[in-house]
Write a protein that holds these residues in place. Structure first.
Motif, PDB file in Angstrom:
ATOM      1  N   UNK A 151      50.990  -5.598  56.653  1.00  0.00           N
ATOM      2  CA  UNK A 151      50.598  -5.367  55.267  1.00  0.00           C
ATOM      3  C   UNK A 151      50.091  -6.684  54.720  1.00  0.00           C
ATOM      4  N   UNK A 152      49.335  -6.632  53.704  1.00  0.00           N
ATOM      5  CA  UNK A 152      48.879  -7.861  53.088  1.00  0.00           C
ATOM      6  C   UNK A 152      50.068  -8.512  52.397  1.00  0.00           C
ATOM      7  N   UNK A 153      50.380  -9.753  52.790  1.00  0.00           N
ATOM      8  CA  UNK A 153      51.534 -10.395  52.183  1.00  0.00           C
ATOM      9  C   UNK A 153      51.286 -10.690  50.713  1.00  0.00           C
ATOM     10  N   UNK A 154      50.045 -10.772  50.357  1.00  0.00           N
ATOM     11  CA  UNK A 154      49.762 -11.022  48.945  1.00  0.00           C
ATOM     12  C   UNK A 154      50.238  -9.870  48.078  1.00  0.00           C
ATOM     13  N   UNK A 196      60.717 -14.660  60.779  1.00  0.00           N
ATOM     14  CA  UNK A 196      60.432 -13.921  59.537  1.00  0.00           C
ATOM     15  C   UNK A 196      58.916 -13.769  59.347  1.00  0.00           C
ATOM     16  N   UNK A 197      58.203 -14.837  59.621  1.00  0.00           N
ATOM     17  CA  UNK A 197      56.742 -14.773  59.447  1.00  0.00           C
ATOM     18  C   UNK A 197      56.137 -13.756  60.418  1.00  0.00           C
ATOM     19  N   UNK A 198      56.600 -13.787  61.651  1.00  0.00           N
ATOM     20  CA  UNK A 198      56.078 -12.830  62.648  1.00  0.00           C
ATOM     21  C   UNK A 198      56.372 -11.394  62.235  1.00  0.00           C
ATOM     22  N   UNK A 199      57.595 -11.178  61.745  1.00  0.00           N
ATOM     23  CA  UNK A 199      57.970  -9.818  61.328  1.00  0.00           C
ATOM     24  C   UNK A 199      57.066  -9.373  60.179  1.00  0.00           C
ATOM     25  N   UNK A 200      56.767 -10.307  59.310  1.00  0.00           N
ATOM     26  CA  UNK A 200      55.909  -9.990  58.166  1.00  0.00           C
ATOM     27  C   UNK A 200      54.501  -9.620  58.631  1.00  0.00           C
ATOM     28  N   UNK A 201      53.987 -10.420  59.572  1.00  0.00           N
ATOM     29  CA  UNK A 201      52.654 -10.107  60.121  1.00  0.00           C
ATOM     30  C   UNK A 201      52.682  -8.740  60.815  1.00  0.00           C
ATOM     31  N   UNK A 232      40.231 -19.502  55.372  1.00  0.00           N
ATOM     32  CA  UNK A 232      40.916 -18.245  55.057  1.00  0.00           C
ATOM     33  C   UNK A 232      42.088 -17.957  56.013  1.00  0.00           C
ATOM     34  N   UNK A 233      43.125 -18.817  56.022  1.00  0.00           N
ATOM     35  CA  UNK A 233      44.260 -18.542  56.909  1.00  0.00           C
ATOM     36  C   UNK A 233      44.997 -17.272  56.471  1.00  0.00           C
ATOM     37  N   UNK A 234      45.793 -16.731  57.398  1.00  0.00           N
ATOM     38  CA  UNK A 234      46.607 -15.558  57.058  1.00  0.00           C
ATOM     39  C   UNK A 234      47.801 -15.959  56.199  1.00  0.00           C
ATOM     40  N   UNK A 235      48.193 -17.231  56.290  1.00  0.00           N
ATOM     41  CA  UNK A 235      49.340 -17.716  55.514  1.00  0.00           C
ATOM     42  C   UNK A 235      49.184 -19.216  55.306  1.00  0.00           C
ATOM     43  N   UNK A 236      49.529 -19.687  54.112  1.00  0.00           N
ATOM     44  CA  UNK A 236      49.623 -21.133  53.885  1.00  0.00           C
ATOM     45  C   UNK A 236      51.102 -21.468  53.795  1.00  0.00           C
TER      46      UNK A 236
END
Ligand code: UD1
Length: 386
Positions: free
Chosen positions: A381-384, A372-377, A93-97
């Motif tokens: 919010x759930x990226x999904x 970008x990934x760090x900013x998203x984390x 269950x990673x936070x991002x693939x």
């Protein structure tokens, strides 16, 4: 209070071009605190020369898991990756693939992430050849459709995605991670002389190549190599070109298999073509950098030659990387043997196309992706849900 759990990013690789792209991304993720990268290899490419050599030269960490899917039809390979990856991702269950490029392993992993509702990032998104007979085009279309974060290498890719209805806020133009790797490795590139000797080129050809120059050839697209008649025509054209300029031709296993089974090796006997097994990354960029001319049907080679300022003749009817033609040193010549000979003669007469380095092909694409990934984390919010 317990420290926050690091966010986990699972990265997937499967085939040779993926390795070149993932190296700077793994490095950039691991350089940040608070992020943990894990690498899974699907096993699509497995020969030492197609696989282990790249991990060693590029300093890619050993994958934690190898799904060992091996070879098969496109459907079989895709299905095998899906079947074997699903339990791995369910357990982790990673936070991002994060997937790169356009190979069968890329689309298979994207499908699994989408079905498990794991947020998905695609590096090298939006490229389109508009040719659905190319397996990679299907892989690109599906992967992009399923991705939550799309990272592009050139402007045309952004336009393609927007035309297909992708939300602009999910797309970031970051530049080209392949060029990050090129920048990081050029200093260590193998000298052409050493490689020519190692692959067993005849001494008179080595001497001529070093004095008067040589060309570098790669061919592996199914549309060029799977039909022996088509491949035979291209080999004859290469032999004609080699009368003027010796050619170094490392053969992909797919190409070699057809040459062997159809008895095409005779077309190369007595030619000034140096045939070799697949070369390593440091050997390939060392040869390309010193070449007068590169002839290829690869995607990555079109970009690497543009970045190095070496003329490239692309033996295809279309390209998903138009910037290499608009700004770079690439020329799309079609796939007819006569056109190939004519284009090479043109390079002999004029020295070949000159170009400039496309925007953001500056060796810093991977850190931009991780920003970008760090900013998203950080948005927490759930990226999904994007
Ligand atoms: C794949 C990618 C292509 C990429 C290329 C780079 C897809 C659809 N295609 O094509 O986009 O440009 O990798 O190399 O994913 N083989 C070996 N040893 C290996 C790997 C393959 O001998 O380590 C042979 C097998 O006979 C196999 C054939 O090469 O059937 C083709 O391999 P495959 O991974 O199916 O596709 P590629 O042609 O390598």
């Amino acid at each position: 209070m317990a420290a926050a759990r690091p966010r986990t990013i699972d990265c997937i690789v499967g085939a040779r071009p993926n390795f070149v792209k993932i190296a700077p991304i793994m490095r950039a993720i691991r350089a940040r605190g608070g992020l943990a990268a894990r690498l899974t290899h699907t096993g699509q490419h497995y020969d030492v020369a197609m696989n282990a050599v790249f991990f060693e030269e590029l300093g890619i960490p050993n994958p934690e898991i190898n799904l060992e899917v091996g070879s098969g039809s496109g459907t079989e390979q895709t299905a095998q990756v899906m079947l074997k990856l699903e339990p791995v991702l369910m357990a982790r269950r990673p936070d991002l693939l994060l997937v790169v490029g356009d190979v069968n392993s890329t689309v298979a992993s994207a499908l699994v992430a989408a079905k498990l509702r794991i947020p998905l990032a695609h590096v090298e998104a939006g490229l389109r050849s508009n040719d659905r007979t190319m397996p990679e085009e299907i892989n690109r279309l599906v992967t992009d459709r399923l991705s939550d974060l799309l990272f592009t290498t050139e402007r045309a890719a952004i336009d393609n995605l927007l035309k297909e209805g992708v939300s602009p806020e999910t797309v970031t133009f970051v530049g080209n991670v392949m060029i990050d790797t090129l920048h990081a490795c050029l200093e260590r590139a193998a000298p052409a002389k050493t490689t020519l000797e190692e692959i067993g080129a005849a001494p008179d050809i080595v001497a001529d190549a070093l004095k008067n120059g040589f060309g570098f050839v790669t061919l592996h697209r199914p549309s060029n190599v799977d039909d022996p008649e088509k491949l035979g025509g291209l080999l004859k054209a290469l032999a004609t070109i080699a009368e003027r300029l010796p050619l170094v031709f490392p053969q992909h296993p797919r190409t070699r298999a057809v040459i062997e089974s159809a008895g095409l090796a005779r077309l190369l006997i007595d030619s000034r073509i140096v045939v070799a097994p697949p070369v390593s990354y440091l050997q390939a960029i060392g040869l390309m950098r010193s070449s007068k001319l590169v002839i290829s049907d690869s995607g990555g080679v079109q970009e690497e030659t543009t970045a190095m300022g070496v003329p490239c003749l692309t033996v295809r009817e279309n390209t998903e990387r138009p910037i290499t033609i608009e700004e770079g040193t690439n020329t799309l010549i079609g796939t007819s043997p006569d056109a190939l000979i004519a284009a090479a003669q043109d390079v002999f007469a004029n020295g070949g196309k000159r170009g400039r380095i496309p925007d953001l092909w500056d060796g810093k694409a991977a850190p931009r992706i991780v920003d970008v990934i760090e900013a998203q984390f950080a948005r927490n919010v759930s990226m999904a849900a994007i």
